[in-house]
Design a protein around this motif. Structure first.
Motif, PDB file in Angstrom:
ATOM      1  N   UNK A 196       0.867  -1.175   0.000  1.00 50.31           N
ATOM      2  CA  UNK A 196       0.000   0.000   0.000  1.00 50.31           C
ATOM      3  C   UNK A 196       0.904   1.226   0.000  1.00 50.31           C
ATOM      4  N   UNK A 197       0.888   1.952  -1.106  1.00 52.32           N
ATOM      5  CA  UNK A 197       1.686   3.175  -1.240  1.00 52.32           C
ATOM      6  C   UNK A 197       0.759   4.357  -0.972  1.00 52.32           C
ATOM      7  N   UNK A 198       1.133   5.200  -0.032  1.00 51.55           N
ATOM      8  CA  UNK A 198       0.288   6.323   0.365  1.00 51.55           C
ATOM      9  C   UNK A 198       0.931   7.645  -0.047  1.00 51.55           C
ATOM     10  N   UNK A 199       0.081   8.619  -0.312  1.00 50.12           N
ATOM     11  CA  UNK A 199       0.541   9.933  -0.757  1.00 50.12           C
ATOM     12  C   UNK A 199       0.135  10.965   0.281  1.00 50.12           C
ATOM     13  N   UNK A 200       1.103  11.729   0.763  1.00 46.67           N
ATOM     14  CA  UNK A 200       0.828  12.751   1.762  1.00 46.67           C
ATOM     15  C   UNK A 200       0.647  14.126   1.139  1.00 46.67           C
ATOM     16  N   UNK A 201      -0.187  14.935   1.759  1.00 48.03           N
ATOM     17  CA  UNK A 201      -0.379  16.335   1.348  1.00 48.03           C
ATOM     18  C   UNK A 201      -0.691  16.458  -0.145  1.00 48.03           C
ATOM     19  N   UNK A 202      -1.672  15.679  -0.615  1.00 47.18           N
ATOM     20  CA  UNK A 202      -1.967  15.689  -2.050  1.00 47.18           C
ATOM     21  C   UNK A 202      -3.225  16.470  -2.396  1.00 47.18           C
ATOM     22  N   UNK A 203      -3.766  17.225  -1.448  1.00 49.65           N
ATOM     23  CA  UNK A 203      -4.890  18.123  -1.727  1.00 49.65           C
ATOM     24  C   UNK A 203      -4.466  19.538  -1.347  1.00 49.65           C
ATOM     25  N   UNK A 204      -4.763  20.482  -2.217  1.00 49.88           N
ATOM     26  CA  UNK A 204      -4.320  21.855  -1.993  1.00 49.88           C
ATOM     27  C   UNK A 204      -4.833  22.413  -0.663  1.00 49.88           C
ATOM     28  N   UNK A 205      -6.118  22.225  -0.406  1.00 48.81           N
ATOM     29  CA  UNK A 205      -6.692  22.790   0.813  1.00 48.81           C
ATOM     30  C   UNK A 205      -6.174  22.087   2.066  1.00 48.81           C
ATOM     31  N   UNK A 206      -5.866  20.797   1.943  1.00 48.93           N
ATOM     32  CA  UNK A 206      -5.302  20.085   3.095  1.00 48.93           C
ATOM     33  C   UNK A 206      -3.894  20.591   3.393  1.00 48.93           C
ATOM     34  N   UNK A 207      -3.114  20.845   2.341  1.00 43.18           N
ATOM     35  CA  UNK A 207      -1.774  21.404   2.563  1.00 43.18           C
ATOM     36  C   UNK A 207      -1.871  22.757   3.267  1.00 43.18           C
ATOM     37  N   UNK A 225      -8.986   9.905   7.696  1.00 43.53           N
ATOM     38  CA  UNK A 225      -8.630  10.506   6.410  1.00 43.53           C
ATOM     39  C   UNK A 225      -9.386   9.778   5.300  1.00 43.53           C
ATOM     40  N   UNK A 226     -10.417  10.384   4.736  1.00 42.28           N
ATOM     41  CA  UNK A 226     -11.070   9.788   3.576  1.00 42.28           C
ATOM     42  C   UNK A 226     -10.137   9.892   2.372  1.00 42.28           C
ATOM     43  N   UNK A 227      -9.988   8.779   1.651  1.00 44.67           N
ATOM     44  CA  UNK A 227      -9.083   8.777   0.502  1.00 44.67           C
ATOM     45  C   UNK A 227      -9.647   7.901  -0.626  1.00 44.67           C
ATOM     46  N   UNK A 228      -9.315   8.274  -1.845  1.00 44.38           N
ATOM     47  CA  UNK A 228      -9.578   7.435  -3.002  1.00 44.38           C
ATOM     48  C   UNK A 228      -8.452   6.407  -3.093  1.00 44.38           C
ATOM     49  N   UNK A 229      -8.821   5.121  -3.060  1.00 41.49           N
ATOM     50  CA  UNK A 229      -7.843   4.046  -3.211  1.00 41.49           C
ATOM     51  C   UNK A 229      -7.839   3.568  -4.653  1.00 41.49           C
ATOM     52  N   UNK A 230      -6.648   3.458  -5.215  1.00 39.19           N
ATOM     53  CA  UNK A 230      -6.459   2.975  -6.582  1.00 39.19           C
ATOM     54  C   UNK A 230      -5.882   1.567  -6.511  1.00 39.19           C
ATOM     55  N   UNK A 231      -6.551   0.607  -7.120  1.00 37.48           N
ATOM     56  CA  UNK A 231      -6.081  -0.775  -7.130  1.00 37.48           C
ATOM     57  C   UNK A 231      -5.445  -1.060  -8.493  1.00 37.48           C
ATOM     58  N   UNK A 232      -4.201  -1.507  -8.470  1.00 35.10           N
ATOM     59  CA  UNK A 232      -3.454  -1.763  -9.693  1.00 35.10           C
ATOM     60  C   UNK A 232      -3.881  -3.110 -10.291  1.00 35.10           C
ATOM     61  N   UNK A 233      -4.047  -3.134 -11.609  1.00 36.47           N
ATOM     62  CA  UNK A 233      -4.453  -4.352 -12.300  1.00 36.47           C
ATOM     63  C   UNK A 233      -3.406  -4.907 -13.239  1.00 36.47           C
ATOM     64  N   UNK A 234      -2.496  -4.060 -13.715  1.00 38.42           N
ATOM     65  CA  UNK A 234      -1.403  -4.468 -14.603  1.00 38.42           C
ATOM     66  C   UNK A 234      -0.111  -3.876 -14.083  1.00 38.42           C
ATOM     67  N   UNK A 269      -2.807   2.209  -4.109  1.00 38.84           N
ATOM     68  CA  UNK A 269      -2.326   3.570  -3.859  1.00 38.84           C
ATOM     69  C   UNK A 269      -3.420   4.323  -3.107  1.00 38.84           C
ATOM     70  N   UNK A 270      -3.110   4.764  -1.897  1.00 37.97           N
ATOM     71  CA  UNK A 270      -3.975   5.690  -1.165  1.00 37.97           C
ATOM     72  C   UNK A 270      -3.562   7.097  -1.588  1.00 37.97           C
ATOM     73  N   UNK A 271      -4.453   7.816  -2.257  1.00 41.44           N
ATOM     74  CA  UNK A 271      -4.057   8.994  -3.024  1.00 41.44           C
ATOM     75  C   UNK A 271      -4.065  10.313  -2.260  1.00 41.44           C
ATOM     76  N   UNK A 272      -4.249  10.277  -0.942  1.00 42.41           N
ATOM     77  CA  UNK A 272      -4.226  11.498  -0.159  1.00 42.41           C
ATOM     78  C   UNK A 272      -5.615  11.895   0.309  1.00 42.41           C
ATOM     79  N   UNK A 273      -5.658  12.822   1.257  1.00 39.83           N
ATOM     80  CA  UNK A 273      -6.924  13.216   1.875  1.00 39.83           C
ATOM     81  C   UNK A 273      -7.140  14.722   1.767  1.00 39.83           C
ATOM     82  N   UNK A 274      -8.392  15.153   1.681  1.00 40.51           N
ATOM     83  CA  UNK A 274      -8.673  16.592   1.617  1.00 40.51           C
ATOM     84  C   UNK A 274      -8.673  17.233   2.999  1.00 40.51           C
ATOM     85  N   UNK A 275      -8.984  18.517   3.036  1.00 38.44           N
ATOM     86  CA  UNK A 275      -9.011  19.265   4.287  1.00 38.44           C
ATOM     87  C   UNK A 275     -10.118  18.754   5.200  1.00 38.44           C
ATOM     88  N   UNK A 276      -9.954  19.044   6.493  1.00 34.63           N
ATOM     89  CA  UNK A 276     -10.969  18.675   7.464  1.00 34.63           C
ATOM     90  C   UNK A 276     -10.567  17.546   8.390  1.00 34.63           C
TER      91      UNK A 276
END
Length: 292
Positions: free
Chosen positions: A77-88, A128-137, A244-251
């Motif tokens: 599981x690869x996670x991305x930090x500070x990937x939303x402008x408002x969260x940063x 932290x609500x996040x969009x998870x991307x599951x790799x297929x290839x 891939x956990x793609x980061x979380x928005x503000x809040x």
């Protein structure tokens, strides 16, 4: 397709959610939704076989049973930090020039409505609500002109639960605050990529005890999904079943003044448009000597 897994933890069986709210068990067609199944073109084979078998497969109401994580035994599981402008902004951080990456252990993954355990000594368990991307290839050193989204099997909801004191104040490694048991509720569904043609137009929302804390859109991502897949592939291969956990928005709880972290008994609901919703309860983890 919307893929689900139902049943007791560790003994889930695969099913497909139908548009009318019913589900069909597909254990006759495959063993489980695993990384190996994805790597062996399982999604394509299921899409080809399912229509002709629907009338003969057992159907059921998925609301009457536990939903497990929609992917069995995920890879890394690869996670991305500070990937939303408002969260940063709320974190008082500069917009990153490149994605900030860290790892989360696969054994943190639990079902979408399972209990999340607040670890002993926790002062600051956060959501932290996040969009998870599951790799297929497999994606390895993708070129600039490649199509990164062609390597995506589908999308799901992830709650990247964090303990902020462990993360920020206990020695400089985020891993300590990210890898406590149950710290990655996933699901309820794995929605195949063909049903999510634009991953940068999804609404995200999280509420604690009914109070909305996070309300945003993936359009606020600094680095979109396609760029994350391409970028990460330069540093490590992404294999079928990796997430891939793609980061979380503000809040997030840490963003309030004073901070508003979750406490035992809190209910956290998480939703992303088209991907379903989670409803989890946070409880104190029991340790040796506690009454059970």
């Amino acid at each position: 397709m919307k893929l689900i897994r139902t049943g007791p933890a560790g003994r889930e069986t695969p099913a497909v959610l139908l548009d009318e709210g019913r589900a069909v068990a597909v254990g006759e067609l495959l063993d489980d939704y695993t990384p190996r199944w994805l790597a062996e073109d399982g999604l394509q084979r299921l899409a080809e076989e399912l229509p002709g078998r629907l009338d003969r497969l057992p159907s059921f109401d998925p609301s009457t049973t536990r939903l497990g994580p929609p992917l069995a035994r995920p890879g890394k599981i690869v996670c991305v930090g500070l990937n939303y402008r408002e969260h940063a902004k709320e974190a008082g951080a500069e917009i990153p020039a490149e994605p900030i990456l860290f790892m989360k252990a696969p054994d943190t993954v639990v079902g979408p409505d399972d209990v999340v355990l607040i670890p002993p000594g926790s002062e600051a368990t956060d959501y932290e609500v996040e969009l998870a991307v599951v790799i297929g290839r497999t994606a390895r050193y993708l070129a600039d002109d490649a199509d990164p989204l062609a390597h995506v099997a589908g999308y799901a909801i992830s709650d990247d639960v964090s303990e902020r004191v462990f993360q920020m104040e206990r020695g400089g490694q985020w891993d300590k605050g990210k890898n406590c048991e149950t710290f990655n509720p996933l699901g309820p569904w794995l929605v195949t990529a063909d049903e999510v043609p634009e991953p940068q137009a999804l609404d995200l929302r999280l509420a604690v005890n009914g109070e909305v804390r996070q309300d945003s859109s993936t359009s606020d991502m600094i680095f979109p999904v396609a760029e994350l897949v391409r970028y990460i592939s330069q540093f490590m291969p992404l294999y079928p079943g990796d997430i891939i956990n793609t980061g979380t928005p503000q809040g997030v709880g840490a963003g309030f003044d004073p901070p508003r972290f979750v406490r035992p008994g809190d209910e956290v609901t998480v939703a992303i448009s088209g991907l379903g919703a989670q409803r989890g309860r946070f409880e104190r983890a029991l340790v040796e000597g506690d009454e059970r």
